[in-house]
Design a protein around this motif. Structure first.
Motif, PDB file in Angstrom:
ATOM      1  N   VAL A 107       0.918  -1.385  -0.050  1.00  0.00           N
ATOM      2  CA  VAL A 107      -0.109  -0.103   0.030  1.00  0.00           C
ATOM      3  C   VAL A 107       0.868   1.325   0.102  1.00  0.00           C
ATOM      4  O   VAL A 107       0.614   2.158  -0.672  1.00  0.00           O
ATOM      5  CB  VAL A 107      -1.039   0.207   1.263  1.00  0.00           C
ATOM      6  N   ASP A 110       2.859   1.767  -3.218  1.00  0.00           N
ATOM      7  CA  ASP A 110       2.142   2.067  -4.358  1.00  0.00           C
ATOM      8  C   ASP A 110       1.366   3.359  -4.440  1.00  0.00           C
ATOM      9  O   ASP A 110       0.882   3.876  -5.429  1.00  0.00           O
ATOM     10  CB  ASP A 110       0.942   1.020  -4.668  1.00  0.00           C
ATOM     11  N   ASN A 149      17.422  -1.495  -8.660  1.00  0.00           N
ATOM     12  CA  ASN A 149      16.011  -1.281  -8.100  1.00  0.00           C
ATOM     13  C   ASN A 149      15.013  -1.980  -8.925  1.00  0.00           C
ATOM     14  O   ASN A 149      14.188  -2.445  -8.266  1.00  0.00           O
ATOM     15  CB  ASN A 149      15.727   0.015  -8.043  1.00  0.00           C
ATOM     16  N   PHE A 150      15.208  -2.205 -10.194  1.00  0.00           N
ATOM     17  CA  PHE A 150      14.419  -2.762 -11.154  1.00  0.00           C
ATOM     18  C   PHE A 150      14.500  -4.378 -10.813  1.00  0.00           C
ATOM     19  O   PHE A 150      13.524  -5.013 -10.834  1.00  0.00           O
ATOM     20  CB  PHE A 150      14.695  -2.408 -12.554  1.00  0.00           C
ATOM     21  N   LEU A 151      15.843  -4.813 -10.769  1.00  0.00           N
ATOM     22  CA  LEU A 151      16.039  -6.234 -10.421  1.00  0.00           C
ATOM     23  C   LEU A 151      15.268  -6.806  -8.932  1.00  0.00           C
ATOM     24  O   LEU A 151      14.522  -7.645  -8.836  1.00  0.00           O
ATOM     25  CB  LEU A 151      17.527  -6.503 -10.006  1.00  0.00           C
ATOM     26  N   TYR A 153      12.499  -5.156  -7.708  1.00  0.00           N
ATOM     27  CA  TYR A 153      11.089  -5.098  -8.194  1.00  0.00           C
ATOM     28  C   TYR A 153      10.516  -6.585  -8.590  1.00  0.00           C
ATOM     29  O   TYR A 153       9.925  -7.118  -7.972  1.00  0.00           O
ATOM     30  CB  TYR A 153      10.939  -4.003  -9.015  1.00  0.00           C
ATOM     31  N   PHE A 154      11.728  -6.897  -9.551  1.00  0.00           N
ATOM     32  CA  PHE A 154      11.275  -8.370 -10.159  1.00  0.00           C
ATOM     33  C   PHE A 154      11.434  -9.412  -9.166  1.00  0.00           C
ATOM     34  O   PHE A 154      10.698 -10.340  -9.170  1.00  0.00           O
ATOM     35  CB  PHE A 154      12.207  -8.815 -11.353  1.00  0.00           C
ATOM     36  N   ARG A 157       7.993  -7.872  -6.027  1.00  0.00           N
ATOM     37  CA  ARG A 157       6.558  -7.684  -6.391  1.00  0.00           C
ATOM     38  C   ARG A 157       5.813  -8.843  -7.004  1.00  0.00           C
ATOM     39  O   ARG A 157       4.775  -9.266  -6.340  1.00  0.00           O
ATOM     40  CB  ARG A 157       6.642  -6.368  -7.015  1.00  0.00           C
ATOM     41  N   PRO A 158       6.446  -9.583  -7.763  1.00  0.00           N
ATOM     42  CA  PRO A 158       5.550 -10.793  -8.264  1.00  0.00           C
ATOM     43  C   PRO A 158       5.382 -11.858  -7.235  1.00  0.00           C
ATOM     44  O   PRO A 158       4.225 -12.436  -7.145  1.00  0.00           O
ATOM     45  CB  PRO A 158       6.428 -11.239  -9.470  1.00  0.00           C
ATOM     46  N   HIS A 161       2.619 -10.458  -4.983  1.00  0.00           N
ATOM     47  CA  HIS A 161       1.315 -10.727  -5.844  1.00  0.00           C
ATOM     48  C   HIS A 161       0.890 -11.978  -5.877  1.00  0.00           C
ATOM     49  O   HIS A 161      -0.386 -12.539  -5.538  1.00  0.00           O
ATOM     50  CB  HIS A 161       1.549 -10.018  -7.177  1.00  0.00           C
ATOM     51  N   TYR A 162       1.698 -12.967  -6.053  1.00  0.00           N
ATOM     52  CA  TYR A 162       1.471 -14.290  -5.921  1.00  0.00           C
ATOM     53  C   TYR A 162       0.895 -14.898  -4.611  1.00  0.00           C
ATOM     54  O   TYR A 162      -0.033 -15.406  -4.512  1.00  0.00           O
ATOM     55  CB  TYR A 162       2.622 -15.278  -6.456  1.00  0.00           C
ATOM     56  N   ALA A 164      -0.355 -12.986  -2.369  1.00  0.00           N
ATOM     57  CA  ALA A 164      -1.593 -12.485  -2.154  1.00  0.00           C
ATOM     58  C   ALA A 164      -2.958 -13.169  -2.822  1.00  0.00           C
ATOM     59  O   ALA A 164      -3.822 -13.403  -2.322  1.00  0.00           O
ATOM     60  CB  ALA A 164      -1.897 -10.830  -2.309  1.00  0.00           C
ATOM     61  N   LEU A 181       6.858 -20.310 -10.096  1.00  0.00           N
ATOM     62  CA  LEU A 181       7.017 -18.776  -9.747  1.00  0.00           C
ATOM     63  C   LEU A 181       8.416 -18.545  -9.891  1.00  0.00           C
ATOM     64  O   LEU A 181       9.128 -17.535 -10.216  1.00  0.00           O
ATOM     65  CB  LEU A 181       6.327 -18.465  -8.140  1.00  0.00           C
ATOM     66  N   ILE A 185      10.703 -15.862 -12.378  1.00  0.00           N
ATOM     67  CA  ILE A 185      11.478 -14.524 -11.746  1.00  0.00           C
ATOM     68  C   ILE A 185      12.885 -14.760 -12.289  1.00  0.00           C
ATOM     69  O   ILE A 185      13.430 -13.669 -12.628  1.00  0.00           O
ATOM     70  CB  ILE A 185      11.207 -14.388 -10.408  1.00  0.00           C
TER      71      ILE A 185
ATOM     72  N   ASP B 110      -4.380  -2.000  -6.814  1.00  0.00           N
ATOM     73  CA  ASP B 110      -3.437  -2.207  -5.671  1.00  0.00           C
ATOM     74  C   ASP B 110      -4.157  -2.037  -4.430  1.00  0.00           C
ATOM     75  O   ASP B 110      -3.949  -2.624  -3.280  1.00  0.00           O
ATOM     76  CB  ASP B 110      -2.273  -1.467  -5.664  1.00  0.00           C
ATOM     77  N   PHE B 150      -1.955 -14.406 -14.136  1.00  0.00           N
ATOM     78  CA  PHE B 150      -0.584 -14.121 -13.602  1.00  0.00           C
ATOM     79  C   PHE B 150       0.482 -13.907 -14.591  1.00  0.00           C
ATOM     80  O   PHE B 150       1.244 -13.106 -14.449  1.00  0.00           O
ATOM     81  CB  PHE B 150      -0.129 -15.586 -12.646  1.00  0.00           C
ATOM     82  N   TYR B 153      -0.217 -10.226 -15.493  1.00  0.00           N
ATOM     83  CA  TYR B 153       0.297  -9.608 -14.472  1.00  0.00           C
ATOM     84  C   TYR B 153       1.714  -9.366 -14.975  1.00  0.00           C
ATOM     85  O   TYR B 153       2.243  -8.171 -14.797  1.00  0.00           O
ATOM     86  CB  TYR B 153       0.402 -10.293 -13.031  1.00  0.00           C
ATOM     87  N   PHE B 154       2.504 -10.230 -15.356  1.00  0.00           N
ATOM     88  CA  PHE B 154       3.875 -10.124 -15.610  1.00  0.00           C
ATOM     89  C   PHE B 154       3.995  -9.225 -16.960  1.00  0.00           C
ATOM     90  O   PHE B 154       4.920  -8.641 -17.156  1.00  0.00           O
ATOM     91  CB  PHE B 154       4.739 -11.614 -15.847  1.00  0.00           C
ATOM     92  N   TYR B 171      14.618   5.609 -14.011  1.00  0.00           N
ATOM     93  CA  TYR B 171      15.005   4.596 -14.951  1.00  0.00           C
ATOM     94  C   TYR B 171      15.225   5.221 -16.468  1.00  0.00           C
ATOM     95  O   TYR B 171      14.347   6.369 -16.598  1.00  0.00           O
ATOM     96  CB  TYR B 171      14.006   3.371 -15.110  1.00  0.00           C
ATOM     97  N   MET B 184      13.385  -8.976 -20.249  1.00  0.00           N
ATOM     98  CA  MET B 184      13.203  -9.742 -18.993  1.00  0.00           C
ATOM     99  C   MET B 184      11.669 -10.232 -18.801  1.00  0.00           C
ATOM    100  O   MET B 184      11.504 -11.396 -18.343  1.00  0.00           O
ATOM    101  CB  MET B 184      13.168  -8.346 -17.907  1.00  0.00           C
TER     102      MET B 184
END
Lengths: 203, 203
Positions: A107, A110, A149-151, A153-154, A157-158, A161-162, A164, A181, A185, B110, B150, B153-154, B171, B184
């Motif tokens: 929360v 986002d 930071n993008f790495l 994220y990957f 966050r998935p 999400h999974y 949840a 999963l 990733i 979200d 899913f 989502y990706f 970025y 990716m």
């Protein structure tokens, strides 16, 4: 902080996490947090200057807790791909065990306004340990050379999400699903040749 | 709806999108939406029963607009991997061109409370077209055999995250970075053998 104060502080943080996880930011107020924690609202301001300061503290606590869980699951001496798999799977178990912490963190991450204002404490060692692992993974040419930071994220966050989705019974919670999963990733973050070798060694 | 009414309806939706994108759900109210749209608040209820109904309409509009953009970028006759690349890159351009629409959509997706209540209209053809592409991709053993939602989502959320990061200057916005982002996501969603072949054909 005295022990008694620390207990109140922790109760307020916990109440804030639970409230965010249940009702999101739209229904968040220090009044509700105080009520939930069983602490007079006037006392809240002893610990947090305002709602913003309380949210900032919740952000630091939730980032720290998820980082700590991941760090505990990682063996520094293991090969980088094994460390990455451990980080994904430990994070998944953390998200399943602590759904409120992860929901509150998401929360906060986002929210369009908050994300510019919230910062992780620079002395959060667990968080730094993960950033260091990602930088090492890039240097070793195991991870793709994209933004750290993008790495991250990957890698997170998935998983959130999974987890949840599992809690809402949208996705299955099976060892095969977790393995899938993890592969998705790893496919995203690894250098393609490393990903291929890793898959072959799995089989 | 009369033309004049349709114009007011659209202005309210647009104002709601902009407000969500700027300030999130915590500061969202029909009062603010009416003010922003330049329409008396009493009139809002002619179009939307309540705040919840307005948010549901915003959800449907934003899902539809992003789906429509993606569908326009896809050639039904092209090989599946090319369709997937087109969907990622069209979505990226859409997210860059319509940051408020994407930000509002993410705020709604979200929110811990809303996500159980919001549903895409079953007759949203653009949205259905994308779901059909994903099911076909699975049947052709191009996509992994995980849940279609899913996979979607990706194929979308990392794109939104990356585009928002570009807007915040976190970025880079270069052709190389977009190619990397695409790789990716393809690494995550494709069957590993298909991913490998696709990479070889790229080079």
């Amino acid at each position: 902080m005295k022990l008694k104060d620390e207990d109140k502080y922790n109760r307020l943080i916990k109440a804030a996490i639970d409230l965010l996880a249940e009702a999101g930011l739209a229904n968040f107020s220090t009044t509700k947090v105080a009520k939930r924690a069983g602490i007079p609202q006037s006392n809240v301001y002893i610990y947090f200057e305002n709602k913003q300061a309380l949210l900032a503290a919740v952000f630091q606590v939730t980032v720290h807790e998820q980082s700590l869980a991941v760090v505990k699951g990682i063996d520094d001496e293991a090969p980088m791909t094994r460390q990455l798999v451990a980080s994904i799977q430990t994070l998944y178990r953390f998200a399943r065990a602590q759904p409120a912490t992860v929901a509150a963190l998401q929360v906060l991450l986002d929210d369009v306004q908050l994300k510019h204002q919230l910062h992780v404490k620079v002395d959060d060692e667990a968080n730094q340990r993960i950033q260091a692992m990602l930088r090492a993974g890039r240097e070793q040419q195991v991870l793709r050379t994209t933004d750290v930071n993008f790495l991250r994220y990957f890698l997170s966050r998935p998983v959130f999400h999974y987890a949840a989705g599992v809690q809402q019974q949208l996705y299955p919670d099976t060892p095969d699903a977790l393995a899938d999963l993890t592969k998705m990733i790893m496919g995203a973050v690894l250098q393609p040749a490393v990903y291929q070798t890793w898959l072959i060694n799995l089989a």
